[in-house]
Design an enzyme around this catalytic site. Structure first.
Site, PDB file in Angstrom:
ATOM      1  N   GLY A  91       0.862  -1.327   0.027  1.00  0.00           N
ATOM      2  CA  GLY A  91       0.074  -0.118  -0.072  1.00  0.00           C
ATOM      3  C   GLY A  91       0.756   1.286   0.007  1.00  0.00           C
ATOM      4  CB  SER A 107      -2.406  -3.067   1.423  1.00  0.00           C
ATOM      5  OG  SER A 107      -1.233  -3.627   1.966  1.00  0.00           O
ATOM      6  CB  CYS A 160       3.854   2.011  10.616  1.00  0.00           C
ATOM      7  SG  CYS A 160       2.909   1.104   9.415  1.00  0.00           S
TER       8      CYS A 160
HETATM    9  N1  PLP Z   1      -2.681   3.270   4.823  1.00  0.00           N
HETATM   10  C1  PLP Z   1      -3.119   2.664   6.037  1.00  0.00           C
HETATM   11  C2  PLP Z   1      -4.297   3.222   6.517  1.00  0.00           C
HETATM   12  C3  PLP Z   1      -2.510   1.570   6.759  1.00  0.00           C
HETATM   13  O1  PLP Z   1      -3.070   1.118   7.883  1.00  0.00           O
HETATM   14  C4  PLP Z   1      -1.276   0.978   5.995  1.00  0.00           C
HETATM   15  C5  PLP Z   1      -0.708  -0.065   6.862  1.00  0.00           C
HETATM   16  O2  PLP Z   1      -1.042  -0.215   7.960  1.00  0.00           O
HETATM   17  C6  PLP Z   1      -0.647   1.392   4.959  1.00  0.00           C
HETATM   18  C7  PLP Z   1      -1.566   2.499   4.258  1.00  0.00           C
HETATM   19  C8  PLP Z   1       0.536   0.863   4.516  1.00  0.00           C
HETATM   20  O3  PLP Z   1      -0.047  -0.183   3.462  1.00  0.00           O
HETATM   21  P1  PLP Z   1       1.440  -1.375   3.394  1.00  0.00           P
HETATM   22  O4  PLP Z   1       1.668  -1.996   4.778  1.00  0.00           O
HETATM   23  O5  PLP Z   1       0.799  -2.287   2.539  1.00  0.00           O
HETATM   24  O6  PLP Z   1       2.375  -0.506   3.072  1.00  0.00           O
END
Ligand code: PLP
Length: 392
Positions: free
Chosen positions: A77, A207, A335
């Site tokens: 994502g 994602s 994250c």
């Molecule tokens: N956007 C949101 C709202 C998310 O919760 C996350 C992942 O936690 C992402 C983007 C990023 O996705 P990816 O882990 O596939 O990079």
């Protein structure tokens, strides 16, 4: 390693593989061809990609042969979002416009990219989201002919707040129809009903690993009109895969699993939604008597995410205590566990730094059960008693 006895309540960080995804992945592992190769091994791999692409487009409410837009596969994502933001910011067709509208509670994959663009001279307007409600007055007051992009998330990954993205994008487009709209739908895809048209979104990020498919696959929906007007340029350049918008050989097994998972989730849409809503109600009822606060959004929310603030107990302490009992939750987003910085989303919601430091996220999937929530309640109760006593 998680065991069969562990209770997984961290589904917003990632989800366990579904059998549909696992079977699809295993079934294609022997198709080792490169989808860009012209021989039949390559064509087989390409057919697998296209089948998955169609399933995901169907998940977005689109008919596969519809010409309104395309789906570009990426590695996650985060990469899909970088393509959306850098790709539109660095397209020449943007001309002089340099203003970007966003909220103050976006995922780091948006927030950090916008900080980078800010250093490059773009003007970023961050709409407040106290209590999980975007301030529409500030949005209206920020409308200006310099806007070329608006990027709003659909569901906040830490509080579960469901933002009125369709209304927000239409507010922008009513005045500036040429403004590009991007929605980070990573937490909402296949949980909240929407299509790019109902959101008025030109770009949508999704994602795989949030939907019981493996890590390492994301996708960006791109409206055909953007491509035609050359308003988006590639971020990864090379062999010209994904219609020239994302070079790099595709992760065929991961993509096949993503497609299969989306197809599986579509067939069980209503029963999943009823089950998770029931679990959410049960969790709120069960946890409410405990000495903690449930940070329920004031507006709409997704019943997959429950954020709680503990009474002056650091979230990490409780997270480890729960983990010792085999229960997995998270402190803020997965994250943000990489940084000591308090979660921007929780501060934007209205929590103080201390409260944000004492907050846990419990996130559900339709694989969870009420018995698991009973176990969470018992473990929280026991650990709250112990930790509060130690503090005294
Ligand atoms: N956007 C949101 C709202 C998310 O919760 C996350 C992942 O936690 C992402 C983007 C990023 O996705 P990816 O882990 O596939 O990079």
């Amino acid at each position: 390693m998680t065991t069969n006895r562990s209770i997984y309540l961290d589904n917003s960080a990632t989800t366990p593989l579904s059998s549909a995804a696992k079977e699809a992945m295993i079934a294609v592992l022997d198709h080792y061809g490169n989808p860009s190769s012209l021989h039949s091994a390559g064509q087989e791999a390409e057919a697998i990609l296209e089948k998955a692409r169609e399933e995901i487009l169907r998940g977005l409410g689109l008919r596969p042969r519809q010409k309104d837009g395309i789906l570009v596969f990426t590695s996650c994502g985060t990469e899909a979002t970088s393509l959306a933001l850098f790709g539109t910011a660095y397209a020449k067709e943007r001309r002089e416009a340099n203003r970007i509208l966003t909220t103050n509670s976006e995922h780091p994959s948006i927030a950090r990219v916008l900080e980078c663009l800010e250093k490059d001279g773009f003007e970023i307007i961050r709409i407040p989201t106290v209590g999980g409600i975007p301030d529409m007055e500030v949005l209206r007051a920020s409308l200006d002919k310099k806007i070329f992009l608006a990027t709003f998330m659909l569901v906040n990954n830490e509080t579960g707040a469901l933002y009125p993205v369709g209304e927000m994008f239409r507010t922008v487009k009513r005045v500036y129809p040429d403004a590009i709209t991007h929605c980070d739908a990573v937490q909402g895809f296949m949980k909240v009903p929407f299509t790019p048209a109902t959101l008025s979104a030109d770009l949508v990020t999704v994602s795989a690993h949030k939907l019981h498919a493996p890590k390492g696959v994301g996708a960006l929906y791109i409206a055909a009109s953007l491509i035609k007007a050359k308003k988006i340029v590639p971020f990864l350049r090379g062999g010209g895969q994904e219609q020239g918008l994302r070079s790099g050989t595709e992760n065929v097994p991961g993509i096949a699993a993503f497609g299969a998972s989306v197809a599986d989730l579509r067939t069980r849409k209503d029963e999943r939604s009823v089950h998770v809503q029931e679990l959410y109600r049960y969790a709120v009822e069960k946890l409410s008597p405990l000495p903690l606060r449930i940070n329920q959004p004031k507006g709409s929310y997704l019943p997959y995410i429950l954020n709680i603030t503990l009474p002056s107990i650091k979230s990490e302490t409780m997270l480890h205590a729960l983990s010792a009992d085999g229960i997995f939750v998270s402190s803020g987003s997965a994250c943000s566990s990489h940084s000591a910085h308090p979660s921007d989303s929780l501060l934007a919601f209205g929590l103080t730094t201390e409260e944000a430091d004492c907050s846990l996220r419990i996130s559900l999937s339709d694989m969870n059960t009420k018995e698991e929530l009973d176990a969470l309640y018992l473990s929280l109760k026991k650990n709250l008693d112990t930790l509060v006593r130690i503090r005294r």
